[in-house]
Scaffold this motif. Structure first.
Motif, PDB file in Angstrom:
ATOM      1  N   GLU A  16       0.829  -1.207   0.000  1.00 35.58           N
ATOM      2  CA  GLU A  16       0.000   0.000   0.000  1.00 35.58           C
ATOM      3  C   GLU A  16       0.866   1.261   0.000  1.00 35.58           C
ATOM      4  OE1 GLU A  16      -3.940  -1.757   2.251  1.00 35.58           O
ATOM      5  OE2 GLU A  16      -2.239  -1.088   3.451  1.00 35.58           O
ATOM      6  N   GLU A  50      -8.312  -1.230  -8.162  1.00 34.39           N
ATOM      7  CA  GLU A  50      -9.182  -1.642  -7.051  1.00 34.39           C
ATOM      8  C   GLU A  50      -8.492  -1.356  -5.719  1.00 34.39           C
ATOM      9  OE1 GLU A  50      -9.864  -5.786  -7.750  1.00 34.39           O
ATOM     10  OE2 GLU A  50     -11.533  -5.419  -9.110  1.00 34.39           O
ATOM     11  N   LEU A  51      -7.235  -1.754  -5.623  1.00 35.11           N
ATOM     12  CA  LEU A  51      -6.454  -1.522  -4.409  1.00 35.11           C
ATOM     13  C   LEU A  51      -6.327  -0.021  -4.143  1.00 35.11           C
ATOM     14  CD1 LEU A  51      -4.542  -2.520  -2.133  1.00 35.11           C
ATOM     15  CD2 LEU A  51      -2.713  -2.475  -3.828  1.00 35.11           C
ATOM     16  N   ASN A  53      -8.266   2.475  -5.132  1.00 40.92           N
ATOM     17  CA  ASN A  53      -9.539   3.082  -4.741  1.00 40.92           C
ATOM     18  C   ASN A  53      -9.905   2.788  -3.292  1.00 40.92           C
ATOM     19  OD1 ASN A  53     -10.653   4.728  -6.836  1.00 40.92           O
ATOM     20  ND2 ASN A  53     -10.787   2.860  -8.061  1.00 40.92           N
ATOM     21  N   HIS A  54      -9.626   1.597  -2.827  1.00 35.33           N
ATOM     22  CA  HIS A  54      -9.862   1.284  -1.412  1.00 35.33           C
ATOM     23  C   HIS A  54      -8.870   2.040  -0.534  1.00 35.33           C
ATOM     24  CE1 HIS A  54     -12.950  -1.691  -2.014  1.00 35.33           C
ATOM     25  NE2 HIS A  54     -12.202  -2.297  -2.918  1.00 35.33           N
ATOM     26  N   LEU A  55      -7.651   2.128  -1.003  1.00 35.05           N
ATOM     27  CA  LEU A  55      -6.595   2.763  -0.231  1.00 35.05           C
ATOM     28  C   LEU A  55      -6.864   4.249   0.001  1.00 35.05           C
ATOM     29  CD1 LEU A  55      -3.814   2.503   1.076  1.00 35.05           C
ATOM     30  CD2 LEU A  55      -2.804   2.794  -1.197  1.00 35.05           C
ATOM     31  N   ASP A  57      -9.502   5.788   0.391  1.00 38.48           N
ATOM     32  CA  ASP A  57     -10.591   6.025   1.332  1.00 38.48           C
ATOM     33  C   ASP A  57     -10.150   5.857   2.789  1.00 38.48           C
ATOM     34  OD1 ASP A  57     -12.559   6.645  -0.520  1.00 38.48           O
ATOM     35  OD2 ASP A  57     -13.095   4.552  -0.817  1.00 38.48           O
ATOM     36  N   ARG A  58      -8.948   5.394   2.987  1.00 32.40           N
ATOM     37  CA  ARG A  58      -8.458   5.116   4.338  1.00 32.40           C
ATOM     38  C   ARG A  58      -7.799   6.347   4.955  1.00 32.40           C
ATOM     39  NH1 ARG A  58      -5.173  -0.357   4.159  1.00 32.40           N
ATOM     40  NH2 ARG A  58      -4.644   0.446   6.224  1.00 32.40           N
ATOM     41  N   ARG A  73      -8.643  11.506  -4.637  1.00 30.27           N
ATOM     42  CA  ARG A  73     -10.079  11.497  -4.322  1.00 30.27           C
ATOM     43  C   ARG A  73     -10.837  12.456  -5.238  1.00 30.27           C
ATOM     44  NH1 ARG A  73      -9.948  11.821   2.324  1.00 30.27           N
ATOM     45  NH2 ARG A  73      -9.341   9.646   2.694  1.00 30.27           N
ATOM     46  N   ARG A  76     -11.092  10.954  -8.720  1.00 32.10           N
ATOM     47  CA  ARG A  76     -12.072   9.868  -8.727  1.00 32.10           C
ATOM     48  C   ARG A  76     -13.494  10.421  -8.687  1.00 32.10           C
ATOM     49  NH1 ARG A  76     -12.294   6.081  -3.629  1.00 32.10           N
ATOM     50  NH2 ARG A  76     -12.928   8.094  -2.793  1.00 32.10           N
TER      51      ARG A  76
END
Length: 87
Positions: A16, A50-51, A53-55, A57-58, A73, A76
Motif C-alpha cells: 500500500e 481496485e487496491l 480506490n480502497h486505499l 478512502d483510508r 479522491r 475519482r
C-alpha cells in the motif's frame, strides 16, 4: 522526490505504501502506466486500481500523503460525476 516516511504504528502494508509512492511519481516511468504497474507490482491494472480506490478512502493513507490522497479522491469523484452526468 524522496520516498514516503511511514509513521510508527501505521496499519498500511508495504504494498500500500509502494502504491502511494508510485502514484506520486508514476510519470517518471517510461511508457504506459499499465505497463509500469505490471512491472512494479506484478498485478493487473484492474487489480491495482481496485487496491488504489480502497486505499484512498483510508484515513491512514490520508495521514501519510494528504495532498496526494486528496488529489486522487478529487479525480475519482470527478470521473464518477462525469460518468453519471452522461446517463
Amino acid at each position: 522526490m524522496e520516498e514516503l516516511k511511514v509513521p510508527v504504528g501505521s496499519t498500511l502494508s508495504d504494498i500500500e505504501v509502494r502504491v502511494l509512492d508510485f502514484e506520486r511519481q508514476w510519470w517518471r516511468y517510461a511508457g504506459a502506466k499499465d505497463v509500469a504497474i505490471k512491472e512494479q507490482f506484478d498485478m493487473s491494472a484492474t487489480r491495482y486500481y481496485e487496491l488504489l480506490n480502497h486505499l484512498i478512502d483510508r484515513e491512514d493513507a490520508f495521514a501519510l500523503a494528504p495532498l496526494l490522497v486528496a488529489r486522487l479522491r478529487r479525480l475519482r469523484d470527478a470521473r464518477i460525476a462525469q460518468r453519471f452526468s452522461t446517463i
